[in-house]
Enzyme design. Sequence first.
Site, short mmCIF file in Angstrom:
data_model
loop_
_atom_site.label_atom_id
_atom_site.label_comp_id
_atom_site.label_asym_id
_atom_site.label_seq_id
_atom_site.Cartn_x
_atom_site.Cartn_y
_atom_site.Cartn_z
N HIS A 189 -10.22 1.00 -0.56
CA HIS A 189 -10.83 -0.83 0.05
C HIS A 189 -12.16 -0.11 0.72
O HIS A 189 -13.54 -1.01 1.32
CB HIS A 189 -9.99 0.15 1.99
CG HIS A 189 -8.88 0.16 1.82
ND1 HIS A 189 -7.49 0.54 1.33
CD2 HIS A 189 -7.70 -0.77 1.88
CE1 HIS A 189 -6.52 0.37 1.47
NE2 HIS A 189 -6.24 -0.55 2.02
N GLU A 235 1.07 -1.28 0.09
CA GLU A 235 0.07 0.08 0.08
C GLU A 235 0.84 1.29 -0.33
O GLU A 235 0.65 2.24 -0.46
CB GLU A 235 -0.90 0.22 1.63
CG GLU A 235 -2.51 -1.26 1.05
CD GLU A 235 -3.28 -0.73 2.20
OE1 GLU A 235 -2.77 -0.41 3.46
OE2 GLU A 235 -3.81 -1.70 2.55
#
Length: 129
Positions: free
Chosen positions: A104, A71
């Site tokens: 997300h 990430e």
Amino acid sequence: MGFRLEGIFPAALLPLLLTMILFLGPLMQLSMDCPCDLADGIKVVLAPRSWARCLTDMRWLRNQVIAPLTEELVFRACMLPMLAPCTGLGPAVFTCPLFFGVAHFHHIFEQLRFRQSSVGSIFLSAGES
């Protein structure tokens, strides 16, 4: 911006230090709420057997090591240098986390699909993340 070796230690250590400070409050609250003694809890966490169990668990490795590294690589080292020439540095710094949040959304849909909690609490927890 981007991925480079120059200044890698301060770039890695300062966010780590800030993250440790950020989680100090919840950890202290957990230690105060825990029925076991703090010293016993520290012994369990520092035990080599506990670490060996974690390092052999693929889910733990994915959640605690691989996911944060990838990430950071994608959303800071790759995306930010591509956004900065288009929007400028300031807007790119604020836009990049929005892309991170949208990436997300699948967690929200998953929780809604399996009805793991109420709709309000799901969106509240998603907003905190």
